[in-house]
Design a protein around this motif. Structure first.
Motif, PDB file in Angstrom:
ATOM      1  N   ASP A  60       0.792  -1.227   0.000  1.00 24.30           N
ATOM      2  CA  ASP A  60       0.000   0.000   0.000  1.00 24.30           C
ATOM      3  C   ASP A  60       0.827   1.282   0.000  1.00 24.30           C
ATOM      4  N   THR A  61       2.130   1.174   0.136  1.00 23.33           N
ATOM      5  CA  THR A  61       2.973   2.364   0.297  1.00 23.33           C
ATOM      6  C   THR A  61       2.865   3.314  -0.887  1.00 23.33           C
ATOM      7  N   MET A  62       2.926   2.801  -2.106  1.00 32.09           N
ATOM      8  CA  MET A  62       2.878   3.665  -3.285  1.00 32.09           C
ATOM      9  C   MET A  62       1.565   4.456  -3.313  1.00 32.09           C
ATOM     10  N   GLN A  63       0.468   3.772  -3.095  1.00 32.94           N
ATOM     11  CA  GLN A  63      -0.836   4.431  -3.076  1.00 32.94           C
ATOM     12  C   GLN A  63      -0.919   5.455  -1.945  1.00 32.94           C
ATOM     13  N   GLU A  64      -0.441   5.092  -0.776  1.00 28.93           N
ATOM     14  CA  GLU A  64      -0.480   6.007   0.373  1.00 28.93           C
ATOM     15  C   GLU A  64       0.321   7.277   0.102  1.00 28.93           C
ATOM     16  N   LEU A  65       1.493   7.133  -0.512  1.00 27.89           N
ATOM     17  CA  LEU A  65       2.309   8.311  -0.839  1.00 27.89           C
ATOM     18  C   LEU A  65       1.596   9.201  -1.846  1.00 27.89           C
ATOM     19  N   LEU A  66       1.000   8.608  -2.867  1.00 26.49           N
ATOM     20  CA  LEU A  66       0.266   9.399  -3.861  1.00 26.49           C
ATOM     21  C   LEU A  66      -0.924  10.112  -3.217  1.00 26.49           C
ATOM     22  N   GLU A  67      -1.668   9.395  -2.410  1.00 23.45           N
ATOM     23  CA  GLU A  67      -2.839   9.991  -1.768  1.00 23.45           C
ATOM     24  C   GLU A  67      -2.451  11.101  -0.803  1.00 23.45           C
ATOM     25  N   SER A  68      -1.274  10.990  -0.185  1.00 28.69           N
ATOM     26  CA  SER A  68      -0.818  12.055   0.715  1.00 28.69           C
ATOM     27  C   SER A  68      -0.529  13.344  -0.052  1.00 28.69           C
ATOM     28  N   GLU A  69      -0.381  13.225  -1.365  1.00 26.64           N
ATOM     29  CA  GLU A  69      -0.150  14.388  -2.233  1.00 26.64           C
ATOM     30  C   GLU A  69      -1.425  14.822  -2.949  1.00 26.64           C
ATOM     31  N   GLY A  70      -2.547  14.208  -2.597  1.00 25.13           N
ATOM     32  CA  GLY A  70      -3.821  14.589  -3.196  1.00 25.13           C
ATOM     33  C   GLY A  70      -4.183  13.829  -4.455  1.00 25.13           C
TER      34      GLY A  70
END
Length: 111
Positions: free
Chosen positions: A78-88
């Motif tokens: 989930d890390t890639m998705q979490e990083l993207l979502e943290s950027e909106g």
């Protein structure tokens, strides 16, 4: 420096330019560094991005369809998705929503 090292370093320099909240593709990076058709090798560079001394935002690099195909290279699924979502950036079913609207086209890099 090996040819791969030189190629990978060029890739990392382009990836560091991707603005937060934007994404690009392996192929767009390959074209920007003068190696069109080398998108798969850009993917290999992204797999090694975590070994770099400074942060390389590899989470912003997707396949041509906006899918998170590189997520296996991150600490957990989930890390890639979490990083993207943290950027909106919105992600659904391992694919970036509004991919065309947030796509960032890198400028051609000249040696």
């Amino acid at each position: 420096m090996s040819n791969n090292e030189g190629f990978f370093n060029k890739v990392y320099e382009v990836v560091k330019l991707i603005p937060s909240g934007r994404v690009t593709t392996y192929g767009a990076i390959a074209s920007a560094i003068g190696s069109p058709g080398a998108g798969r090798m850009v993917g290999w560079a992204m797999n090694k991005a975590f070994s770099q001394p400074c942060f390389v935002p590899a989470h912003r690099v997707l396949n041509r369809n906006g899918q998170l195909t590189g997520k296996h290279a991150f600490p957990n699924a989930d890390t890639m998705q979490e990083l993207l979502e943290s950027e909106g950036v919105e992600v659904e079913n391992d694919k970036v929503k509004n991919f065309e609207n947030i796509f960032w086209k890198p400028e051609r890099v000249v040696d």
